[in-house]
Scaffold this motif. Structure first.
Motif, PDB file in Angstrom:
ATOM      1  N   LEU A  97       0.905  -1.280   0.001  1.00  0.00           N
ATOM      2  CA  LEU A  97       0.175   0.247  -0.239  1.00  0.00           C
ATOM      3  C   LEU A  97       0.717   1.031  -0.013  1.00  0.00           C
ATOM      4  O   LEU A  97       0.610   2.055  -0.713  1.00  0.00           O
ATOM      5  CB  LEU A  97      -1.014  -0.093   1.090  1.00  0.00           C
ATOM      6  CG  LEU A  97      -2.124  -0.934   1.151  1.00  0.00           C
ATOM      7  CD1 LEU A  97      -2.758  -1.131   2.401  1.00  0.00           C
ATOM      8  CD2 LEU A  97      -3.030  -0.653   0.164  1.00  0.00           C
ATOM      9  N   LEU A  98       1.956   1.281   0.923  1.00  0.00           N
ATOM     10  CA  LEU A  98       2.753   2.348   0.778  1.00  0.00           C
ATOM     11  C   LEU A  98       3.265   2.702  -0.610  1.00  0.00           C
ATOM     12  O   LEU A  98       3.435   3.757  -0.988  1.00  0.00           O
ATOM     13  CB  LEU A  98       3.799   2.239   2.111  1.00  0.00           C
ATOM     14  CG  LEU A  98       4.954   3.303   1.967  1.00  0.00           C
ATOM     15  CD1 LEU A  98       4.308   4.643   2.219  1.00  0.00           C
ATOM     16  CD2 LEU A  98       6.075   3.121   2.975  1.00  0.00           C
ATOM     17  N   LEU A  99       3.863   1.819  -1.190  1.00  0.00           N
ATOM     18  CA  LEU A  99       4.708   1.647  -2.439  1.00  0.00           C
ATOM     19  C   LEU A  99       3.529   2.358  -3.584  1.00  0.00           C
ATOM     20  O   LEU A  99       3.930   3.524  -4.190  1.00  0.00           O
ATOM     21  CB  LEU A  99       5.308   0.434  -2.772  1.00  0.00           C
ATOM     22  CG  LEU A  99       6.462   0.083  -2.078  1.00  0.00           C
ATOM     23  CD1 LEU A  99       6.791  -1.539  -2.495  1.00  0.00           C
ATOM     24  CD2 LEU A  99       7.640   0.845  -2.123  1.00  0.00           C
ATOM     25  N   GLN A 100       2.538   1.859  -3.535  1.00  0.00           N
ATOM     26  CA  GLN A 100       1.430   2.381  -4.293  1.00  0.00           C
ATOM     27  C   GLN A 100       1.012   3.913  -4.280  1.00  0.00           C
ATOM     28  O   GLN A 100       0.847   4.621  -5.231  1.00  0.00           O
ATOM     29  CB  GLN A 100       0.354   1.603  -4.355  1.00  0.00           C
ATOM     30  CG  GLN A 100       0.229   0.013  -4.447  1.00  0.00           C
ATOM     31  CD  GLN A 100       1.564  -0.432  -5.307  1.00  0.00           C
ATOM     32  OE1 GLN A 100       1.682  -0.052  -6.288  1.00  0.00           O
ATOM     33  NE2 GLN A 100       2.483  -1.282  -4.703  1.00  0.00           N
ATOM     34  N   CYS A 101       1.090   4.140  -2.945  1.00  0.00           N
ATOM     35  CA  CYS A 101       0.610   5.545  -2.536  1.00  0.00           C
ATOM     36  C   CYS A 101       2.034   6.524  -3.036  1.00  0.00           C
ATOM     37  O   CYS A 101       1.570   7.770  -3.612  1.00  0.00           O
ATOM     38  CB  CYS A 101       0.503   5.716  -1.012  1.00  0.00           C
ATOM     39  SG  CYS A 101      -0.997   5.125  -0.353  1.00  0.00           S
TER      40      CYS A 101
END
Length: 491
Positions: free
Chosen positions: A125-129
């Protein structure tokens, strides 16, 4: 026509370039802290086998590699009152900060497999944000100037502010959040530190991303816009965008070089902290002084890169920067493997800081060169397809880089498992054969970096090709304007 040129571009002040660069400060904070501490946190603090942590981190990068080009194609085609890039910038800031905090603060009750699920989920999720912010942000940088060297200046600022984020991540982490205490010579092994660490860096992410997005919003009228007849984003158009990007010879050469370069950096990112803490036996407070070497290196890059591009062009500048970046960081560990340098060598910290300049100076030049060359490649693709593709170009590059970096990160975890690096290790108590194997693995990672340098030298992005491309684009726009005037008839 798939592109509407914006209003004449205003001259960018130093403040404008710095405000743009702050977006990369936030990105650097995220990637520096996660690359430095996720493996050691989940391995040494939470007790998960290093190879499993490496696989979990690799999953996040692979998912991100697919997501990045989707965001790039989407932002190339979207039409809003905030332009193509800024809706993504504003929408990703808060979710990214929240994901960062929870990634480093799993519930205490989680154990075993559920810890891996937590790590994998929040890392993904962090990488996609970050992709939702960083991919449009990099595309925006390629659009702020049409000038060959002007792009280099903008990207030089961007690279310097990458250093600012990298340094903030390092100095705050090692000198404050994970500072040495009587109980923990390596503060990163203290589980009580991660709550304050997560909250503080999440707040900095929000601050820097917001300033950058707000400060660059004034340039929206001067940026290229998707024409009304541009097909909307979808699977078919995404596939076409990707094929168009990959049909560019210069782009393919750049991607292959990035593939090998990312393999090297992925391995080194996972192993560096282990080598600093256990091989060199440097405490976290001492590690924070490496900011001196990185500052010197990045400062050189900011002032030298435009002059290098003007004198030697981007191809040769990039190639020699990659060679130095591949060899420089490995030299101290090669000397350590040979017994020339040891943890007891007088003045070791100063020696290692001096060597770190050989890491950061070429990295600064190399990164600026790549980002600037991508904007020139976007010009080439506009000539061929009539579509500005900064988003997909910057993002498709990331697809290959992320997949390969995922392999590199996983390899770092597997290396630690293969050499039998102990869990809950203590400085000064790790067996010498294990430490020698660690140093040897780091040195061997130089090989893919040198392969990358060969491909960087094959780029054909020069001042001459840029001039030819820009002349073609200007002639096309004049012809289109004349055609529109004829169709409109007399006033």
């Amino acid at each position: 026509m798939s592109v509407i040129a914006g209003a004449p571009k205003p001259k960018l002040s130093s403040f404008d370039k710095a405000a743009y660069g702050l977006g990369s400060t936030a990105e650097a904070i995220v990637y520096t802290t996660t690359a430095s501490f996720l493996l050691i946190f989940y391995n040494q603090v939470r007790g998960i086998e290093a190879s499993y942590v490496g696989i979990a981190l690799a999953v996040g990068m692979i998912v991100n590699a697919v997501f990045d080009p989707l965001v790039g194609s989407w932002s190339d085609r979207v039409r809003t009152r905030l332009g193509r890039r800024h809706p993504f910038l504003f929408g990703s800031i808060l979710p990214g900060a929240i994901c960062f905090y929870f990634l480093f603060n799993p519930p205490e009750a989680l154990t075993g497999t559920w810890q891996l699920v937590w790590l994998t989920s929040f890392n993904v999720l962090l990488l996609q944000c970050m992709s939702l912010y960083h991919t449009p942000h990099m595309a925006l940088g390629g659009e702020l100037s049409d000038d060959y060297l002007g792009r280099s200046r903008i990207m030089a600022y961007n690279t310097f502010f990458l250093w600012v984020g990298d340094t903030l991540g390092w100095v705050l982490s090692f000198a404050w959040f994970f500072r040495t205490t009587e109980e923990f010579s390596n503060g990163a092994l203290d589980p009580s530190r991660y709550d304050e660490f997560g909250i503080s860096f999440a707040a900095l992410i929000i601050l820097f991303c917001t300033i950058s997005a707000l400060s660059t919003a004034k340039f929206i009228p001067s940026l290229p816009q998707a024409a009304p007849d541009t097909p909307k984003f979808g699977p078919v158009e995404f596939f076409r965008d990707f094929i168009r990007a990959c049909s560019n010879r210069n782009y393919i050469v750049l991607l292959i070089g990035m593939f090998f370069l990312s393999l090297m950096t992925g391995v080194r990112a996972g192993l560096w902290f282990y080598s600093a803490s256990f091989f060199w036996q440097i405490n976290n407070t001492q590690i924070s002084f490496f900011a001196i070497g990185s500052f010197a290196g990045y400062l050189f890059g900011v002032f030298a890169v435009t002059r290098l591009h003007d004198r030697f062009d981007k191809r040769w500048t990039g190639m020699f920067a990659v060679i130095l970046y591949s060899i420089g960081p490995a030299l101290p560990l090669a000397l350590g493997y040979l017994g020339i340098l040891t943890a007891e060598t007088p003045g070791l910290l100063y020696i290692l800081i001096a060597f770190s300049v050989l890491q950061h100076a070429p990295y600064s030049v190399m990164t600026t060169t790549v980002y600037s060359a991508l904007a020139d490649i976007a010009d080439e693709n506009e000539v061929k397809y009539g579509l500005r593709q900064e988003g997909i170009l910057y993002a498709a590059r990331t697809l290959f880089a992320r997949v390969d970096q995922a392999i590199g990160t996983a390899l770092a975890g597997w290396v630690l498992t293969i050499i039998a690096f102990p869990d809950n290790a203590r400085v000064g108590e790790v067996a010498e054969p294990v430490l020698m194997a660690l140093a040897g693995a780091f040195v061997l990672s130089t090989i893919p970096g040198l392969v990358a340098a060969i491909f960087y030298g094959m780029l054909r992005v020069t001042k001459e090709t840029y001039d030819t491309t820009r002349e073609t684009l200007e002639a096309r726009r004049v012809a289109e304007a004349e055609e529109e005037a004829v169709l409109a008839g007399p006033a």
